[in-house]
Design a protein around this motif. Structure first.
Motif, short mmCIF file in Angstrom:
data_model
loop_
_atom_site.label_atom_id
_atom_site.label_comp_id
_atom_site.label_asym_id
_atom_site.label_seq_id
_atom_site.Cartn_x
_atom_site.Cartn_y
_atom_site.Cartn_z
N GLY A 1 0.78 -1.23 0.00
CA GLY A 1 0.00 0.00 0.00
C GLY A 1 0.80 1.26 0.00
O GLY A 1 0.28 2.34 -0.24
N GLY A 2 2.11 1.13 0.25
CA GLY A 2 2.91 2.32 0.38
C GLY A 2 3.49 2.81 -0.92
O GLY A 2 3.04 3.79 -1.50
N MET A 3 4.50 2.09 -1.41
CA MET A 3 5.25 2.66 -2.53
C MET A 3 5.23 1.83 -3.79
O MET A 3 5.57 2.33 -4.86
CB MET A 3 6.70 2.89 -2.11
N VAL A 4 4.85 0.56 -3.72
CA VAL A 4 4.98 -0.28 -4.91
C VAL A 4 3.71 -1.00 -5.29
O VAL A 4 3.70 -1.86 -6.15
CB VAL A 4 6.11 -1.32 -4.72
N ALA A 5 2.62 -0.70 -4.63
CA ALA A 5 1.40 -1.46 -4.89
C ALA A 5 0.78 -1.09 -6.22
O ALA A 5 0.83 0.05 -6.65
CB ALA A 5 0.38 -1.22 -3.78
N ILE A 6 0.19 -2.08 -6.87
CA ILE A 6 -0.64 -1.84 -8.05
C ILE A 6 -2.07 -2.00 -7.55
O ILE A 6 -2.54 -3.10 -7.31
CB ILE A 6 -0.35 -2.86 -9.16
N VAL A 7 -2.77 -0.91 -7.39
CA VAL A 7 -4.11 -0.95 -6.81
C VAL A 7 -5.09 -0.29 -7.76
O VAL A 7 -4.84 0.80 -8.26
CB VAL A 7 -4.16 -0.23 -5.44
N GLU A 8 -6.19 -0.96 -8.04
CA GLU A 8 -7.24 -0.40 -8.89
C GLU A 8 -8.45 -0.14 -8.01
O GLU A 8 -9.14 -1.06 -7.59
CB GLU A 8 -7.61 -1.37 -10.02
N ASP A 9 -8.67 1.12 -7.67
CA ASP A 9 -9.78 1.47 -6.79
C ASP A 9 -11.04 1.71 -7.61
O ASP A 9 -11.14 2.70 -8.32
CB ASP A 9 -9.45 2.73 -5.98
N LYS A 10 -11.97 0.80 -7.52
CA LYS A 10 -13.25 0.94 -8.20
C LYS A 10 -14.36 0.64 -7.21
O LYS A 10 -14.22 -0.26 -6.38
CB LYS A 10 -13.34 -0.01 -9.40
N PRO A 11 -15.44 1.38 -7.29
CA PRO A 11 -16.56 1.11 -6.38
C PRO A 11 -17.05 -0.33 -6.50
O PRO A 11 -17.17 -0.86 -7.59
CB PRO A 11 -17.64 2.09 -6.85
N GLY A 12 -17.31 -0.95 -5.36
CA GLY A 12 -17.87 -2.29 -5.38
C GLY A 12 -16.85 -3.40 -5.34
O GLY A 12 -17.19 -4.56 -5.28
N ILE A 13 -15.54 -3.06 -5.40
CA ILE A 13 -14.52 -4.10 -5.35
C ILE A 13 -13.85 -4.05 -3.99
O ILE A 13 -13.20 -3.10 -3.64
CB ILE A 13 -13.46 -3.89 -6.46
N THR A 14 -14.02 -5.10 -3.23
CA THR A 14 -13.34 -5.23 -1.95
C THR A 14 -12.80 -6.63 -1.84
O THR A 14 -13.37 -7.58 -2.35
CB THR A 14 -14.30 -4.99 -0.77
N ARG A 15 -11.66 -6.77 -1.18
CA ARG A 15 -11.12 -8.11 -0.96
C ARG A 15 -10.18 -8.08 0.24
O ARG A 15 -9.58 -7.07 0.54
CB ARG A 15 -10.40 -8.65 -2.20
N ASP A 16 -10.08 -9.20 0.91
CA ASP A 16 -9.20 -9.29 2.07
C ASP A 16 -7.77 -9.10 1.62
O ASP A 16 -7.29 -9.78 0.72
CB ASP A 16 -9.34 -10.67 2.72
N ARG A 17 -7.08 -8.20 2.29
CA ARG A 17 -5.71 -7.91 1.90
C ARG A 17 -4.71 -8.80 2.63
O ARG A 17 -3.80 -8.32 3.28
CB ARG A 17 -5.42 -6.43 2.14
N ILE A 18 -4.93 -10.13 2.54
CA ILE A 18 -3.88 -11.02 3.00
C ILE A 18 -2.89 -11.24 1.84
O ILE A 18 -1.87 -11.89 2.00
CB ILE A 18 -4.43 -12.38 3.46
N TYR A 19 -3.21 -10.69 0.69
CA TYR A 19 -2.32 -10.75 -0.45
C TYR A 19 -2.36 -9.40 -1.15
O TYR A 19 -3.30 -8.62 -0.99
CB TYR A 19 -2.75 -11.86 -1.44
N GLY A 20 -1.35 -9.11 -1.91
CA GLY A 20 -1.33 -7.86 -2.66
C GLY A 20 -0.37 -7.97 -3.83
O GLY A 20 0.60 -8.74 -3.79
N ASP A 21 -0.64 -7.22 -4.87
CA ASP A 21 0.21 -7.23 -6.06
C ASP A 21 1.28 -6.16 -5.92
O ASP A 21 1.00 -5.02 -5.54
CB ASP A 21 -0.61 -6.97 -7.32
#
Length: 443
Positions: free
Chosen positions: A25-45
């Motif tokens: 979530g800090g400096m290297v995450a690839i995050v696509e914030d779209k309404p309606g998309i939620t998921r447990d963040r036990i993993y991240g890209d």
């Protein structure tokens, strides 16, 4: 090609989740914030130096007495990390030094046929930390690296070392004519039963006990002269419901399966409808850009009238508003009701996901859409779409070159997506829309 998996392991309170959040979530995450998309963040890209990988946080497991004691569970957790991860980050606490639990995990990791990096966390003064690091050489896992997850200090060096362990990137050598299908969903929704119904044989174990399928099982088969690979995956459940460490890693296996498939069969249980966990699982497949079919299983258990199916589909569209493009199929894996239609729909959405529109045709349509519904103005400035082209497939990726990207309001971008679907289809496939700046002279 599935992304490499990196597991963050260590005893409680050493800062695993803090490090995970820093990297994702800090400096290297690839995050696509779209309404309606939620998921447990036990993993991240994560994307670092051009290499993409999945980071897994192994924190959150509660420890009690007996066989659930800390040493026992940490050993089990480390063993699971060894079996699933390509690289392991072992987090320890500088202030606490080496504890018996650290030693127990290290003993297991030393037997691993996996690269292990020792991240010594909670370092406050990097000038004086060198002497304190010597103790951690006793873990027998190589040179320890001092970090501060809270402040992000040395986390870039840690990522450099992680990426250096990855094998060189290779081109996917799978036959492009073979469609790879991943069957995903919560535990006990009938994934293995559907696989068996499609294959017509008991290829995988079918059980009413949630979480029976631990591994992703690939089965290659032929149907009407077409070849497919069917991937049955372990069920994913809400983070609070993950009682066994093995289930946490069954989630990882499922994510890896989504990464390497062409079409996702997202199973929803008819007797429960769309749950919050369904949204999280479907959201990952959507973000991965895979063709998706929403398969409502156990339809034979529902009392029906002429309006039942229509009402159920409306509820699905409302709950999964971010993937209205996905077709819905109501089946019973147990009775084989409509199961033959599954592969027909798989062929169709795979074709839609790989469809390419000629640039001339696309621009002709864009001009027509803009003429019919001009973009709104902002303080006297109007958006101009100068050129459009399809940059890729799987998923279809459309690039709009405009005079000023800041003038592209999300509502107008959504209008363009609706027009793309209305004109060209792309049914069952997410569409990636990219807006780039270009002046009217084409520069």
């Amino acid at each position: 090609m599935a992304k490499p998996i990196v597991a963050v392991v260590g005893r409680p309170n050493v800062g695993k989740s803090t490090l995970f959040n820093r990297l994702v979530g800090g400096m290297v995450a690839i995050v696509e914030d779209k309404p309606g998309i939620t998921r447990d963040r036990i993993y991240g890209d994560v994307d670092w130096r051009g290499r993409k990988f999945t980071l897994v946080d192994t924190g959150g497991i509660e420890f009690t007495g007996g066989t659930d004691s800390i040493p026992f569970q940490m050993k089990k957790q480390a063993e699971l990390a060894m079996s699933e991860a390509d690289v392991i980050i072992f987090v320890v606490d500088l202030k606490a030094g080496i504890t018996p639990d650290d030693a127990a995990v290290a003993q297991t990791l030393r037997r691993a046929n996996r690269p292990v990096l020792v991240a010594v966390n909670k370092v406050e003064n990097f000038r004086t930390a060198t002497s304190d690091l010597y103790e951690f050489y006793n873990l027998g896992l190589g040179e320890p690296l001092p970090i501060s997850a809270v402040h992000g200090m040395n986390t870039g060096d840690l990522l450099d070392q992680v990426v250096d362990f990855f094998p060189p990137p290779t081109e996917e050598d799978d036959d492009p004519d073979i469609i790879k299908i991943a069957v995903i969903g919560r535990p006990n929704v009938g994934k293995s039963s559907l696989v068996n119904a499609i294959l017509g044989t008991e290829r995988v174990i079918v059980s009413s006990v949630p979480g029976t399928t631990r591994d992703a099982i690939d089965t290659r088969f032929t149907h009407e002269d077409k070849e497919y690979i069917l991937i049955d995956t372990a069920g994913m459940r809400r983070k609070g419901k993950i009682d066994e460490p093995t289930e946490r890693y069954s989630v990882v296996r499922s994510l890896r399966a989504v990464d390497r498939c062409d079409v996702v069969l997202m199973l929803i249980e008819a007797t429960e409808g769309v749950t919050e966990q369904d949204k999280k699982i479907a959201g990952y497949a959507h973000e991965a850009g895979r063709a998706i079919i929403l398969v409502v299983n156990k339809w034979d258990l529902i009392e029906k009238d002429e309006k039942t199916m229509k009402k159920f589909e409306e509820d699905i569209r409302e709950e999964l508003a971010f993937m209205r493009y996905a077709p819905t199929l109501f089946i019973s894996a147990k009775t084989h009701q409509r199961v033959p239609k599954v592969l027909e729909l798989v062929d169709f959405v795979a074709e839609q996901n790989a469809m390419r529109v000629a640039t001339s045709t696309l621009n002709s349509q864009v001009r027509e859409w803009v003429a019919h519904t001009p973009p709104p103005t902002d303080k006297g400035h109007r958006l101009k779409i100068l050129f459009a082209t399809q940059a890729g497939v799987k998923p279809p990726t459309i690039v709009f070159f405009v005079n000023d990207p800041e003038l592209m309001h999300f509502s107008y971008l959504r209008h363009l997506e609706n027009q793309l679907r209305k004109t060209f289809g792309f049914e069952g496939s997410p569409i990636r829309l990219v807006v780039r700046q270009r002046d009217e002279e084409g520069r």
